[in-house]
Scaffold this motif. Structure first.
Motif, PDB file in Angstrom:
ATOM      1  N   ILE A   7     -47.103  -7.510 -18.356  1.00  0.00           N
ATOM      2  CA  ILE A   7     -48.347  -6.748 -18.364  1.00  0.00           C
ATOM      3  C   ILE A   7     -48.993  -6.670 -19.741  1.00  0.00           C
ATOM      4  CG2 ILE A   7     -47.728  -5.416 -16.333  1.00  0.00           C
ATOM      5  CD1 ILE A   7     -47.046  -3.076 -18.213  1.00  0.00           C
ATOM      6  N   SER A   8     -48.273  -7.022 -20.792  1.00  0.00           N
ATOM      7  CA  SER A   8     -48.838  -6.963 -22.138  1.00  0.00           C
ATOM      8  C   SER A   8     -49.934  -8.001 -22.302  1.00  0.00           C
ATOM      9  CB  SER A   8     -47.745  -7.202 -23.186  1.00  0.00           C
ATOM     10  OG  SER A   8     -48.316  -7.131 -24.471  1.00  0.00           O
ATOM     11  N   LYS A   9     -51.038  -7.566 -22.876  1.00  0.00           N
ATOM     12  CA  LYS A   9     -52.162  -8.464 -23.123  1.00  0.00           C
ATOM     13  C   LYS A   9     -52.350  -8.701 -24.617  1.00  0.00           C
ATOM     14  CE  LYS A   9     -55.593  -7.654 -20.040  1.00  0.00           C
ATOM     15  NZ  LYS A   9     -56.692  -6.883 -19.462  1.00  0.00           N
ATOM     16  N   HIS A  10     -51.471  -8.132 -25.431  1.00  0.00           N
ATOM     17  CA  HIS A  10     -51.600  -8.200 -26.882  1.00  0.00           C
ATOM     18  C   HIS A  10     -50.283  -8.681 -27.501  1.00  0.00           C
ATOM     19  CE1 HIS A  10     -52.887  -6.961 -30.915  1.00  0.00           C
ATOM     20  NE2 HIS A  10     -51.659  -6.510 -31.061  1.00  0.00           N
ATOM     21  N   TYR A  11     -50.378  -9.753 -28.262  1.00  0.00           N
ATOM     22  CA  TYR A  11     -49.209 -10.287 -28.981  1.00  0.00           C
ATOM     23  C   TYR A  11     -49.639 -10.565 -30.407  1.00  0.00           C
ATOM     24  CZ  TYR A  11     -46.971 -11.100 -24.485  1.00  0.00           C
ATOM     25  OH  TYR A  11     -46.410 -10.938 -23.247  1.00  0.00           O
ATOM     26  N   GLU A  12     -48.749 -10.277 -31.354  1.00  0.00           N
ATOM     27  CA  GLU A  12     -49.052 -10.628 -32.730  1.00  0.00           C
ATOM     28  C   GLU A  12     -47.791 -11.041 -33.467  1.00  0.00           C
ATOM     29  OE1 GLU A  12     -49.651  -7.035 -35.595  1.00  0.00           O
ATOM     30  OE2 GLU A  12     -50.576  -6.494 -33.682  1.00  0.00           O
ATOM     31  N   THR A  13     -47.992 -11.911 -34.433  1.00  0.00           N
ATOM     32  CA  THR A  13     -46.874 -12.356 -35.257  1.00  0.00           C
ATOM     33  C   THR A  13     -46.839 -11.515 -36.524  1.00  0.00           C
ATOM     34  OG1 THR A  13     -48.208 -14.045 -36.373  1.00  0.00           O
ATOM     35  CG2 THR A  13     -47.054 -14.709 -34.367  1.00  0.00           C
ATOM     36  N   LYS A  14     -45.638 -11.401 -37.100  1.00  0.00           N
ATOM     37  CA  LYS A  14     -45.498 -10.639 -38.342  1.00  0.00           C
ATOM     38  C   LYS A  14     -44.157 -10.960 -38.978  1.00  0.00           C
ATOM     39  CE  LYS A  14     -43.688  -6.586 -35.971  1.00  0.00           C
ATOM     40  NZ  LYS A  14     -43.856  -5.176 -35.702  1.00  0.00           N
ATOM     41  N   ASP A  15     -44.050 -10.649 -40.265  1.00  0.00           N
ATOM     42  CA  ASP A  15     -42.771 -10.782 -40.950  1.00  0.00           C
ATOM     43  C   ASP A  15     -41.783  -9.800 -40.344  1.00  0.00           C
ATOM     44  OD1 ASP A  15     -42.932 -12.810 -42.862  1.00  0.00           O
ATOM     45  OD2 ASP A  15     -43.940 -11.524 -44.306  1.00  0.00           O
ATOM     46  N   GLY A  16     -40.556 -10.225 -40.176  1.00  0.00           N
ATOM     47  CA  GLY A  16     -39.513  -9.346 -39.661  1.00  0.00           C
ATOM     48  C   GLY A  16     -39.602  -9.061 -38.173  1.00  0.00           C
ATOM     49  N   ALA A  17     -40.332  -9.866 -37.436  1.00  0.00           N
ATOM     50  CA  ALA A  17     -40.433  -9.662 -35.988  1.00  0.00           C
ATOM     51  C   ALA A  17     -39.060  -9.833 -35.344  1.00  0.00           C
ATOM     52  CB  ALA A  17     -41.423 -10.653 -35.381  1.00  0.00           C
ATOM     53  N   GLN A  18     -38.754  -8.998 -34.370  1.00  0.00           N
ATOM     54  CA  GLN A  18     -37.463  -9.101 -33.688  1.00  0.00           C
ATOM     55  C   GLN A  18     -37.371 -10.381 -32.872  1.00  0.00           C
ATOM     56  OE1 GLN A  18     -37.021  -5.445 -31.484  1.00  0.00           O
ATOM     57  NE2 GLN A  18     -36.177  -4.375 -33.262  1.00  0.00           N
ATOM     58  N   ASP A  19     -38.468 -10.798 -32.322  1.00  0.00           N
ATOM     59  CA  ASP A  19     -38.522 -12.042 -31.546  1.00  0.00           C
ATOM     60  C   ASP A  19     -38.879 -13.184 -32.498  1.00  0.00           C
ATOM     61  OD1 ASP A  19     -39.100 -14.192 -29.887  1.00  0.00           O
ATOM     62  OD2 ASP A  19     -40.185 -12.979 -28.423  1.00  0.00           O
ATOM     63  N   PRO A  20     -37.983 -14.155 -32.688  1.00  0.00           N
ATOM     64  CA  PRO A  20     -38.261 -15.257 -33.617  1.00  0.00           C
ATOM     65  C   PRO A  20     -39.541 -16.029 -33.294  1.00  0.00           C
ATOM     66  CG  PRO A  20     -35.991 -15.364 -32.838  1.00  0.00           C
ATOM     67  CD  PRO A  20     -36.675 -14.280 -32.070  1.00  0.00           C
ATOM     68  N   ALA A  21     -39.933 -16.044 -32.030  1.00  0.00           N
ATOM     69  CA  ALA A  21     -41.162 -16.744 -31.641  1.00  0.00           C
ATOM     70  C   ALA A  21     -42.402 -16.038 -32.190  1.00  0.00           C
ATOM     71  CB  ALA A  21     -41.252 -16.848 -30.123  1.00  0.00           C
ATOM     72  N   LEU A  22     -42.256 -14.769 -32.569  1.00  0.00           N
ATOM     73  CA  LEU A  22     -43.383 -13.997 -33.076  1.00  0.00           C
ATOM     74  C   LEU A  22     -43.269 -13.712 -34.575  1.00  0.00           C
ATOM     75  CD1 LEU A  22     -43.808 -11.474 -30.116  1.00  0.00           C
ATOM     76  CD2 LEU A  22     -45.090 -13.579 -30.548  1.00  0.00           C
ATOM     77  N   ALA A  23     -42.478 -14.516 -35.276  1.00  0.00           N
ATOM     78  CA  ALA A  23     -42.315 -14.356 -36.718  1.00  0.00           C
ATOM     79  C   ALA A  23     -43.373 -15.168 -37.466  1.00  0.00           C
ATOM     80  CB  ALA A  23     -40.918 -14.822 -37.140  1.00  0.00           C
ATOM     81  N   THR A  24     -43.836 -14.624 -38.578  1.00  0.00           N
ATOM     82  CA  THR A  24     -44.786 -15.307 -39.449  1.00  0.00           C
ATOM     83  C   THR A  24     -44.236 -16.673 -39.843  1.00  0.00           C
ATOM     84  OG1 THR A  24     -45.584 -13.229 -40.361  1.00  0.00           O
ATOM     85  CG2 THR A  24     -45.944 -15.185 -41.709  1.00  0.00           C
ATOM     86  N   ARG A  25     -45.091 -17.659 -39.907  1.00  0.00           N
ATOM     87  CA  ARG A  25     -44.681 -18.989 -40.366  1.00  0.00           C
ATOM     88  C   ARG A  25     -45.244 -19.241 -41.759  1.00  0.00           C
ATOM     89  NH1 ARG A  25     -43.106 -22.438 -35.907  1.00  0.00           N
ATOM     90  NH2 ARG A  25     -42.105 -20.963 -34.521  1.00  0.00           N
ATOM     91  N   TYR A  26     -44.418 -19.884 -42.569  1.00  0.00           N
ATOM     92  CA  TYR A  26     -44.776 -20.239 -43.940  1.00  0.00           C
ATOM     93  C   TYR A  26     -44.905 -21.755 -44.033  1.00  0.00           C
ATOM     94  CZ  TYR A  26     -43.366 -15.507 -45.232  1.00  0.00           C
ATOM     95  OH  TYR A  26     -43.262 -14.145 -45.332  1.00  0.00           O
ATOM     96  N   TYR A  27     -45.956 -22.199 -44.700  1.00  0.00           N
ATOM     97  CA  TYR A  27     -46.209 -23.633 -44.834  1.00  0.00           C
ATOM     98  C   TYR A  27     -46.457 -23.995 -46.285  1.00  0.00           C
ATOM     99  CZ  TYR A  27     -46.698 -23.480 -39.785  1.00  0.00           C
ATOM    100  OH  TYR A  27     -46.453 -23.302 -38.453  1.00  0.00           O
ATOM    101  N   ARG A  28     -45.944 -25.157 -46.688  1.00  0.00           N
ATOM    102  CA  ARG A  28     -46.153 -25.657 -48.047  1.00  0.00           C
ATOM    103  C   ARG A  28     -47.418 -26.535 -48.044  1.00  0.00           C
ATOM    104  NH1 ARG A  28     -43.064 -25.200 -52.170  1.00  0.00           N
ATOM    105  NH2 ARG A  28     -41.210 -24.846 -50.929  1.00  0.00           N
ATOM    106  N   ASN A  29     -48.532 -25.871 -47.792  1.00  0.00           N
ATOM    107  CA  ASN A  29     -49.842 -26.507 -47.804  1.00  0.00           C
ATOM    108  C   ASN A  29     -50.830 -25.490 -48.357  1.00  0.00           C
ATOM    109  OD1 ASN A  29     -48.416 -27.592 -45.098  1.00  0.00           O
ATOM    110  ND2 ASN A  29     -49.642 -29.197 -46.029  1.00  0.00           N
ATOM    111  N   ASN A  30     -51.896 -25.977 -48.979  1.00  0.00           N
ATOM    112  CA  ASN A  30     -52.891 -25.041 -49.468  1.00  0.00           C
ATOM    113  C   ASN A  30     -53.723 -24.497 -48.310  1.00  0.00           C
ATOM    114  OD1 ASN A  30     -55.048 -26.843 -48.915  1.00  0.00           O
ATOM    115  ND2 ASN A  30     -54.931 -27.732 -50.958  1.00  0.00           N
ATOM    116  N   TYR A  31     -54.523 -23.494 -48.601  1.00  0.00           N
ATOM    117  CA  TYR A  31     -55.314 -22.824 -47.561  1.00  0.00           C
ATOM    118  C   TYR A  31     -56.237 -23.787 -46.835  1.00  0.00           C
ATOM    119  CZ  TYR A  31     -59.069 -20.081 -45.525  1.00  0.00           C
ATOM    120  OH  TYR A  31     -60.009 -19.579 -44.666  1.00  0.00           O
ATOM    121  N   LYS A  32     -56.922 -24.634 -47.563  1.00  0.00           N
ATOM    122  CA  LYS A  32     -57.897 -25.541 -46.952  1.00  0.00           C
ATOM    123  C   LYS A  32     -57.235 -26.461 -45.920  1.00  0.00           C
ATOM    124  CE  LYS A  32     -61.371 -29.014 -47.987  1.00  0.00           C
ATOM    125  NZ  LYS A  32     -62.027 -29.825 -48.993  1.00  0.00           N
TER     126      LYS A  32
END
Length: 117
Positions: A7-32
């Motif tokens: 029933i949830s219609k809202h999902y967000e990722t963040k650092d320290g998320a309990q669900d690994p699928a919803l954890a922040t991702r880090y990339y070695r690329n610049n913003y552009k």
């Protein structure tokens, strides 16, 4: 998948998320480079750009399944984090938002250089 995930219609990722699928991702690329990859992947999933804010590094995309808010942070000139907030439409989502996030990250992991945190 539990009842609340149906029933949830809202999902967000963040650092320290309990669900690994919803954890922040880090990339070695610049913003552009990271932004171009995110926009390409999102368009491929049927989302259209509604608003871009390069100053705040936040972008709004909309599609038939809902909306995505993309938040990006430059940690260093060559490291960028990418977070998603997904709001889906319909009475029951059946985890659609989490599936959208997984599809986005899956494609980004193929195009960008991931950093394990």
């Amino acid at each position: 998948m539990g009842f609340l995930a149906n029933i949830s219609k809202h999902y967000e990722t963040k650092d320290g998320a309990q669900d690994p699928a919803l954890a922040t991702r880090y990339y070695r690329n610049n913003y552009k480079v990271a932004k171009e990859a995110v926009m390409q992947v999102a368009k491929g999933l049927g989302f259209a750009i509604r608003h871009e804010d390069d100053e705040r590094k936040e972008h709004l995309l909309e599609g038939k399944d809902g909306e995505i808010i993309i938040s990006m942070i430059n940690i260093t000139p060559i490291e960028t984090t990418i977070d998603f907030t997904v709001n889906t439409t319909g009475a029951l989502s059946f985890g659609k938002g989490k599936k959208i996030i997984a599809a986005l990250y899956n494609e980004l992991d193929k195009q960008l250089m991931t950093i394990k945190k």
